[in-house]
Design an enzyme around this catalytic site. Sequence first.
Site, PDB file in Angstrom:
ATOM      1  N   GLY B   9      -9.636  30.229   0.793  1.00 41.49           N
ATOM      2  CA  GLY B   9     -10.377  29.504   1.816  1.00 41.49           C
ATOM      3  C   GLY B   9      -9.815  28.102   1.911  1.00 41.49           C
ATOM      4  O   GLY B   9      -9.159  27.625   0.973  1.00 41.49           O
ATOM      5  N   CYS B  44     -18.886  23.008  12.288  1.00 38.13           N
ATOM      6  CA  CYS B  44     -20.154  22.542  12.862  1.00 38.13           C
ATOM      7  C   CYS B  44     -19.928  21.718  14.129  1.00 38.13           C
ATOM      8  O   CYS B  44     -20.859  21.526  14.904  1.00 38.13           O
ATOM      9  CB  CYS B  44     -20.919  21.685  11.851  1.00 38.13           C
ATOM     10  SG  CYS B  44     -21.063  22.439  10.239  1.00 38.13           S
ATOM     11  N   THR B 112     -14.558  32.287   0.786  1.00 33.11           N
ATOM     12  CA  THR B 112     -14.132  33.194   1.857  1.00 33.11           C
ATOM     13  C   THR B 112     -15.015  33.109   3.096  1.00 33.11           C
ATOM     14  O   THR B 112     -14.751  33.781   4.091  1.00 33.11           O
ATOM     15  CB  THR B 112     -14.105  34.656   1.346  1.00 33.11           C
ATOM     16  OG1 THR B 112     -15.257  34.881   0.515  1.00 33.11           O
ATOM     17  CG2 THR B 112     -12.874  34.897   0.491  1.00 33.11           C
ATOM     18  N   ARG B 133     -17.020  30.519  15.579  1.00 31.12           N
ATOM     19  CA  ARG B 133     -16.739  30.355  14.164  1.00 31.12           C
ATOM     20  C   ARG B 133     -15.497  29.480  13.954  1.00 31.12           C
ATOM     21  O   ARG B 133     -15.505  28.559  13.185  1.00 31.12           O
ATOM     22  CB  ARG B 133     -16.516  31.749  13.530  1.00 31.12           C
ATOM     23  CG  ARG B 133     -16.278  31.733  12.040  1.00 31.12           C
ATOM     24  CD  ARG B 133     -17.577  31.518  11.284  1.00 31.12           C
ATOM     25  NE  ARG B 133     -17.322  31.279   9.875  1.00 31.12           N
ATOM     26  CZ  ARG B 133     -18.230  30.811   9.035  1.00 31.12           C
ATOM     27  NH1 ARG B 133     -19.455  30.552   9.444  1.00 31.12           N
ATOM     28  NH2 ARG B 133     -17.931  30.588   7.778  1.00 31.12           N
ATOM     29  N   GLY B 243     -25.993  35.855  14.077  1.00 28.03           N
ATOM     30  CA  GLY B 243     -26.037  35.520  12.659  1.00 28.03           C
ATOM     31  C   GLY B 243     -24.678  35.684  12.031  1.00 28.03           C
ATOM     32  O   GLY B 243     -23.758  36.218  12.658  1.00 28.03           O
ATOM     33  N   ALA B 279     -17.610  31.043  -6.846  1.00 27.46           N
ATOM     34  CA  ALA B 279     -17.834  31.326  -5.418  1.00 27.46           C
ATOM     35  C   ALA B 279     -18.608  30.170  -4.816  1.00 27.46           C
ATOM     36  O   ALA B 279     -19.537  29.638  -5.442  1.00 27.46           O
ATOM     37  CB  ALA B 279     -18.595  32.633  -5.243  1.00 27.46           C
ATOM     38  N   ASP B 282     -20.282  29.499   2.343  1.00 28.59           N
ATOM     39  CA  ASP B 282     -21.041  30.516   3.081  1.00 28.59           C
ATOM     40  C   ASP B 282     -21.050  31.892   2.422  1.00 28.59           C
ATOM     41  O   ASP B 282     -21.848  32.740   2.807  1.00 28.59           O
ATOM     42  CB  ASP B 282     -20.469  30.665   4.500  1.00 28.59           C
ATOM     43  CG  ASP B 282     -20.862  29.516   5.413  1.00 28.59           C
ATOM     44  OD1 ASP B 282     -21.596  28.624   4.949  1.00 28.59           O
ATOM     45  OD2 ASP B 282     -20.441  29.513   6.580  1.00 28.59           O
TER      46      ASP B 282
END
Lengths: 138, 448
Positions: B9, B44, B112, B133, B243, B279, B282
């Site tokens: 990521g 965002c 991820t 996204r 979602g 982790a 999101d």
Amino acid sequence: MVKVDGYEVPEGLFYSKEWFWVKVEGDKARLGITDYAQKQLREIVFVELPGVGGSVKANEPFGSVESVKAVSDLVSPLTGTIDQTNPDVTSKPELLNEDPFNKGWLLVITPSNLNAELAALMDFNKSVEWHKSMITKG
Amino acid sequence: MPRRIIIIGAHAAAVDAASAARKTDRTAEIILLTTEKYAGYSRCGIPFVIGGHIPRFTDLIVYPAAYYQMMKLDLRRETTATNVDTKAKTVETTDKAGKTGTLPYDSLIFATGASTWTPPIKGKEKLGTFSVRTIEDGERIDEAIKAGAKTAVVMGGSLIGLEMAVGLTERGLKTTVVEMLPQLLPVMLDADMAKGVQEMLEAKGIRILVGKGVEEFIGSDKVTEVVAAGEHLAADIFISAFGVRPNTELAAKAGITLGDTRAIRTNLRMETNVPGVYAIGDCAESTHMVTQRPALQQLGTVAVKHGKVAGTNAAGGYALFPGVLGSAVTKFFDLEVGSTGITESFAKRSGIEIVTGTISGKTRAQYFPGAQPIKVKVIVEKEMERVIGAQIVGNEDVTQRINAISLAIQKQMTVRELSKSDTCYAPPLCETWELMALAAEAAVMRLR
């Protein structure tokens, strides 16, 4: 002095791609980090410098700067012996943010290979172009 | 051999993890892998580029290339992690050219993210449906608007859906929002607070359909209409903001345990069930500070905090993540909407007995020109009398009140303490009686 997208680039200095400026003062050279570098790091809280009498080597780290979020090596643009370190920046690291090209200087050195190493650095015009390229590259 | 840290990521959580790791270990080799062309940008911000508040999508890139260079971070774009072997401690990768590689690691961080999810609706495969996204998603929507789209339907009345609806309206599109639940912002707000938001959005020309689902997409190859509650709605653009689901396939395949929320389970150090594997963001579950239960809060502010903790630990340091409260804020046109802790409806569903206190007031002395309306609601657990949630809707000064109440909740402040809190005052800035204290007092009166 010009501003490239808000970043100051003064004339009369040489610049390295490791975000250093070099000011030639007779047979000495004064070194510090650029406005672009300090703005990427944001509020600098710690500066680690070597002692007077030590040596620096071009393209090798000699110390580090740390901000709340980031940390970066200080990579020397020149080879030489250290004549002075800025006593103010260790107690007031914010000088690097407030005045990177003047009160925020880091070292004064006696360069050992000045002319050859200066040729490898960017002059004002090249530095302006380089700053522009960094900004468009994102 | 320097320590090697691999981060899968390269956005909010990942870059903060990398920065924290570098601060903890100055010699570690730190590699970030992202499937995307752009790294380190703010997802965002996308609705606000659509709305025209931010000129370019590339302005959302928070970390320029120079940042990775300064911090000695090895960013590998358009590179996919295809497999993780936690026994051999390796990550298999494929780059853009299809070249595969195997990278050994000492510490591994899953960042991820999550993927947008659209329920199986008839005609879903048609063109002209968008999710929100990536920068590329944003660019596609922007191109569709520039190509002459006049109408839009947004499915989902939560944060992203409404931010997009506002952005599309600001660009001149006739926009409808379809929300399955009977109110907008069901995670952030209770129905009484959401009502004001809905009325404002409707006054701005957005059509809101609550308690309704999207049933079908109509159009030959490209969507032109959406059917919701039996009604045909014109939709040159359809935005699915239904979602997001955590991307956990790679971790699950590697034997990493998922939690109750179906995100990757973590401990207080953001470490998974496999030592040395973390982790964040999101895809990662953490603990809710009020309920003490596993929670999945897919917020940028949570992601960066996860990242800092995991990055420090992955580099041999020590840091703990105290948990989430779900503090969130946004702005629709001129209206600010904020929330922290749990809502009244969530409390009721969880068996927590509560009282609430709500107060409407002004953001400056009521006689001061420009004073704006603002409404504050606090939620209080009945037995311990602690503040466990708050919602604020107003035209200014919402954000820092949310932060203040978030602190009160974290410090387990009682509602009586909040009602007596020492606050500031000057006519151009606020009223003499702080609204948070008055809302608390309203709740105290109901405890009698």
